[in-house]
Design an enzyme around this catalytic site. Structure first.
Site, PDB file in Angstrom:
ATOM      1  N   ASP A 338     -14.005   1.439  -3.020  1.00 18.24           N
ATOM      2  CA  ASP A 338     -12.721   1.113  -3.625  1.00 18.24           C
ATOM      3  C   ASP A 338     -12.848  -0.252  -4.281  1.00 18.24           C
ATOM      4  O   ASP A 338     -13.630  -1.089  -3.824  1.00 18.24           O
ATOM      5  CB  ASP A 338     -11.645   1.091  -2.539  1.00 18.24           C
ATOM      6  CG  ASP A 338     -10.274   0.800  -3.105  1.00 18.24           C
ATOM      7  OD1 ASP A 338      -9.852   1.539  -3.997  1.00 18.24           O
ATOM      8  OD2 ASP A 338      -9.648  -0.164  -2.652  1.00 18.24           O
ATOM      9  N   ASP A 637      -9.926  -0.423   1.879  1.00 13.28           N
ATOM     10  CA  ASP A 637      -9.070  -1.218   2.760  1.00 13.28           C
ATOM     11  C   ASP A 637      -7.610  -0.781   2.705  1.00 13.28           C
ATOM     12  O   ASP A 637      -6.814  -1.152   3.559  1.00 13.28           O
ATOM     13  CB  ASP A 637      -9.154  -2.705   2.403  1.00 13.28           C
ATOM     14  CG  ASP A 637      -8.564  -3.013   1.037  1.00 13.28           C
ATOM     15  OD1 ASP A 637      -8.479  -2.094   0.199  1.00 13.28           O
ATOM     16  OD2 ASP A 637      -8.177  -4.164   0.798  1.00 13.28           O
ATOM     17  N   ASP A 641      -6.849   4.844   0.940  1.00  6.74           N
ATOM     18  CA  ASP A 641      -8.246   5.183   1.189  1.00  6.74           C
ATOM     19  C   ASP A 641      -8.438   6.008   2.462  1.00  6.74           C
ATOM     20  O   ASP A 641      -9.504   6.583   2.680  1.00  6.74           O
ATOM     21  CB  ASP A 641      -9.086   3.902   1.334  1.00  6.74           C
ATOM     22  CG  ASP A 641      -9.048   3.037   0.091  1.00  6.74           C
ATOM     23  OD1 ASP A 641      -9.052   3.609  -0.997  1.00  6.74           O
ATOM     24  OD2 ASP A 641      -9.008   1.804   0.225  1.00  6.74           O
TER      25      ASP A 641
END
Length: 903
Positions: A338, A637, A641
């Protein structure tokens, strides 16, 4: 009850952003002035349940302990213990149970520590909510909120539930945990299309997002599992984790060993019966064979190996939640990352300041207060450049953020407001300007908050005999409001100036920067103070900021690529922003950059960046990669996700900046948010795999040597060369103690310069099995030679045979260090544990021979020194044979290389 007419299904909730506020209030039977009555709130609470998210049940300490015994090798040991109990062999039973319990305790302690650490990271829901009930504004626990409640949120509040905005004043919300967007979203009462993506719903607030500026009043539209966050939590709960690659391979190995044991036992039983051996004696012999095939030391050796890797990673601030995940890290082929908070800091930072007199660069990291200014790569003192000094001083006054004395001590600013505001305060602080000092000299008279329609904010300060209006906002807007420009001197702005400034702003925006313009205007102190003063501005300059890339991120991506692990960046950000970050990190060279809506038209093996990805997209990406045989690690985080983190073979969450749900779903947590931890974990995982293969080779070849020795004696018509208790003793001395030394074996060469191993690679390959057969035959031949030499005295012969097999296996320990490198070419000091364990095992065996109490329990007798010497000489042959094999292998490879050169 009016509530009976209220429906709060997801379909209704999802339409609230496309309706006007009056329709929403009517649908929810809510009153924005009076709120709900106590009775109505109680009824709705019973109907909708508490405003909280369901999570996977966390294993209790008892559950964690029980999980340690869910292993094929533990099952084999339990079967062996049942046989020992049936035969009333209490010594063997005790030894096996000690091995089982020790294995369970070690695994339990490691995983319990991980769960305790995770427990400290669990904190996401707002504990309190400000709500209007029965006309009174009050604070209640967020878990008691219900649809239809009127809530009030202000800067610093975490949104306690999904809600439709009714009123707002300069309301901006950081939605990064949910959407991945690093910039706060402007929120206001408006109507948007029913097809709008979550990112574009300007009139909605979402559970667990953070209010950074302004104030808002909203009506709760969904709570708990019916929120957007709840939808993600439901996906996480619905994702089933498959057994780890190591668990699958160990299960297959355990099954294979059982089949070998049963097969050889039946063969021996038939041969013995045909030779006239009594049935009862053959039954006992068969049980001895079953005991001998069980590598009692394997479960505990595997647990210790994984625990050592887990501990090493923990010291590098990486937490592994399950032991088996430690090895899986070494086999991943694709790393999905990410952007926000993983590759970037998740915090805005000023990198460039563009003034009419030139462009200046700013160094630093995130919200750290240390940094410097430079022009054309030459460091400068900001306060000595008048134009730069001016924009920095004005920035310290214009921002709503402030650097406190506590921040100065920690050398890092706290993000209490919009990250853009904090970034302006930080860049001013780097030049020595702090709002708490500046405002003593230039007190603020009025603040005009940012307005989405006006596209600027302003503050008015007393500057001696006049008042100064400092304005910051959109470059296009401020260029239109400016009549003057500050260069080497203040002058009137002309069309060419405006065109040039617009080009500069566009260039910065195309480079991935968020661009803020700064201007001011002075008025006599007697002038009335109001928003009408924002006109006839003097242009100062452009401030370009970016969510900075973590300094370690580029090297982590490069190191992963060198190890054969490709990186795919998956983000909710816009394509332009994603492309800019990918170019800086070198990810763009690994494949195409695409929009998530085009996923189905692209081969993921040729993609390196996927922008505008939703949580569902991320999950589908992981599933597609896994279907094509990839072993996937996913880092992230945010709440968005979490489903992908759980579905991935290894989910890696950020411990410091990660959301609670992400941490819950992950297999691994980076406690310091340093992405290099994942690269270290890959290296550690590869080392663990190599050491597991060495341990399995050592222990299985040991068991195979014992089986061949006993089977050979039966075929020859001899009495059993070893008793069951002696087999268990040997396995305790050579398996339980010495095999753990291989867990500390250092890497052979640079493991991170090798490609990932084939996921289909077995723990025991054909080559390894052939090598095992070779050394096992040597063990059996040598042991039978010793037994035949002293066969006239069965007790003495068994003592000599046991001693020979023990030292066969101890010398084989040195062979096990490498399948290709000579033991004489390897530094013995690289693994001091191996020498220590060799010494301990040797002392234990000699003690068993010469300590009367131990010898009588094991059915042994003392050996003469010449016999011991002969046993050692025969045992050393295993080193000679394996060294000849390694030499032959090297010669064949050298010849093959020569042939290739000539061809």
């Amino acid at each position: 009850m009016v509530s009976s007419n209220i429906t709060h299904s997801r379909s209704v909730s999802e339409s609230f952003w496309s309706q006007n506020k009056e329709r929403v209030l009517l649908t929810l039977r809510a009153d924005k002035h009076h709120g709900l009555s106590k009775q109505e709130a109680s009824y709705r609470l019973r109907s909708h349940g508490y405003n909280e998210l369901k999570k996977n049940d966390h294993p209790s300490p008892v559950g964690l302990l029980i999980r340690q015994f869910n292993s094929p090798f533990v099952y084999i040991l339990l079967a062996a213990s049942a046989i020992s109990f049936y035969e009333r062999q209490w010594t063997e039973l005790g030894v096996i149970l000690v091995v089982i319990v020790a294995n369970g305790i070690i695994g339990f302690l490691e995983e319990y520590r991980a769960e305790q650490t995770i427990g400290k990271l669990r904190n996401i829901l707002a504990p309190q909510a400000r709500v209007i009930r029965e006309t009174v504004e009050q604070k209640i626990s967020a878990r008691y909120l219900v649809p239809g409640d009127i809530i009030i949120v202000e800067a610093g509040d975490r949104v306690p539930a999904d809600a439709r905005i009714i009123e707002s004043q300069s309301l901006r919300v950081n939605q990064a945990p949910l959407t991945g967007e690093s910039l706060p979203a402007h929120k206001r009462d408006t109507i948007v299309s029913s097809a709008s993506a979550l990112l574009d719903r300007d009139n909605m607030l979402y559970l667990a997002t953070l209010v950074v500026t302004g104030r808002g009043v909203a009506v709760v539209s969904a709570t708990g599992m019916n929120t957007e966050l709840g939808s993600i939590a439901r996906e996480v709960l619905g994702v089933k984790e498959a057994p780890s690659d190591l668990q699958r391979k160990l299960s297959r190995l355990g099954a294979a060993l059982l089949w070998v044991a049963v097969g050889l036992s039946l063969i021996s039983f038939v041969i013995g019966g045909a030779s006239g051996v009594p049935i009862l004696e053959m039954f006992r012999t068969t049980l001895a064979l079953l005991v001998s095939v069980v590598p009692e030391g394997l479960p505990i050796a595997l647990t210790v190996t994984l625990s050592i890797g887990l501990t090493r990673l923990f010291h590098r601030h990486s937490l592994i939640r399950q032991l088996s995940a430690t090895e899986t890290l070494g086999s991943i082929t694709t790393l999905c990352v990410d952007k926000t908070g993983t590759l970037t800091e998740g915090a805005m930072m000023v990198e460039k300041i563009v003034l009419p007199v030139g462009q200046f660069s700013v160094s630093g990291r995130g919200f750290d207060l240390s940094g410097s200014f430079s022009q054309n790569d030459d460091k400068i003192t900001a306060t000595k450049v008048p134009e730069l000094d001016l924009i920095l001083k004005l920035s310290s006054l214009a921002t709503m953020s402030s650097i406190s004395k506590d921040d100065l001590l920690k050398n890092r600013a706290k993000q209490l407001t919009d990250p853009t505001e904090t970034a302006l305060a930080v860049v001013a602080a780097k030049a020595g300007y702090y709002a708490f000092e500046e405002e003593r000299d230039f007190p603020e008279l009025l603040e005009i908050p940012f307005d989405q329609e006006l596209r600027y904010s302003a503050s008015i300060h007393k500057f001696g005999s006049h008042n100064r209006v400092i304005v910051k906002g959109s470059p296009e807007r401020l260029i239109g409001l400016s009549d003057y420009i500050v260069g080497t001197k203040k002058r009137r702005m002309v069309k060419s100036d405006r065109d040039n400034l617009l080009r500069q702003a566009d260039t910065l925006a195309e480079g991935g920067y968020r661009v803020v313009a700064l201007a001011y205007v002075d008025y006599p102190a007697v002038s009335s103070i109001n928003s009408e003063l924002v006109r006839h501005l003097t242009w100062v300059g452009l401030i370009a900021m970016v969510d900075p890339i973590r300094p370690e991120a580029k090297k982590a991506v490069s190191d992963a690529l060198e190890a054969g692990v490709r990186t795919i960046m998956i983000t909710g950000d816009h394509l332009l922003t994603a492309s800019h970050i990918a170019r800086k990190l070198g990810i763009d060279t690994q494949g195409e950059i695409i929009h998530a809506q085009d996923l189905e038209h692209h081969d993921l093996s040729k993609v390196s960046v996927i922008a505008r990805a939703t949580p569902k997209d991320k999950l589908l990406i992981i599933e597609r990669l896994q279907r094509h045989g990839e072993l996937v690690a996913m880092t992230g985080d945010g709440v968005n996700d979490a489903p992908a983190l759980k579905k991935a073979d290894i989910g890696v969450a950020m411990g410091r900046g990660g959301s609670d749900i992400a941490v819950e779903a992950a297999h691994m947590v980076l406690l310091d948010d340093n992405i290099t931890g994942i690269v270290s974990a890959i290296a550690e995982g590869r080392l663990i795999w190599e050491n597991i293969k060495k341990i399995v080779y050592y222990l299985v070849s040991t068991s195979l040597g014992e089986i061949l020795t006993i089977t050979g004696a039966i075929i020859l018509g001899w009495p059993l060369p070893l008793l069951a208790v002696q087999i268990l003793w040997m396995n305790l001395v050579t398996d339980g103690v010495t095999s753990m030394a291989l867990a500390a074996e250092p890497a052979e060469g640079d493991l991170m310069k090798r490609p990932p191993r084939d996921p289909k690679e077995a723990i025991l390959t054909n080559t390894t099995f052939g090598r095992m057969c070779l050394v096992s035959i040597v063990m059996a031949v040598g042991a039978l030679f010793i037994y035949g030499r002293y066969g006239a005295d069965p007790e003495y012969a068994r003592s000599a045979t046991l001693t020979t097999l023990v030292f066969f296996q101890l010398f084989n320990l040195f062979n096990s260090r490498s399948a290709s490198t000579s033991i004489f070419a390897m530094k013995i000091t690289n693994n001091r544990w191996l020498l220590l364990m060799f010494g301990i095992a040797s002392i234990l065996q000699l003690g068993a021979l010469y300590l009367p109490g131990v010898a009588s329990v094991l059915g042994l007798t003392a050996l003469s020194l010449p016999t011991v010497a002969l046993c050692l000489a025969v045992a050393l042959s295993i080193v000679l044979v394996d060294e000849l094999r390694k030499l032959g292998r090297a010669m064949v490879l050298s010849w093959a290389k020569t042939q290739n050169l000539f061809n």
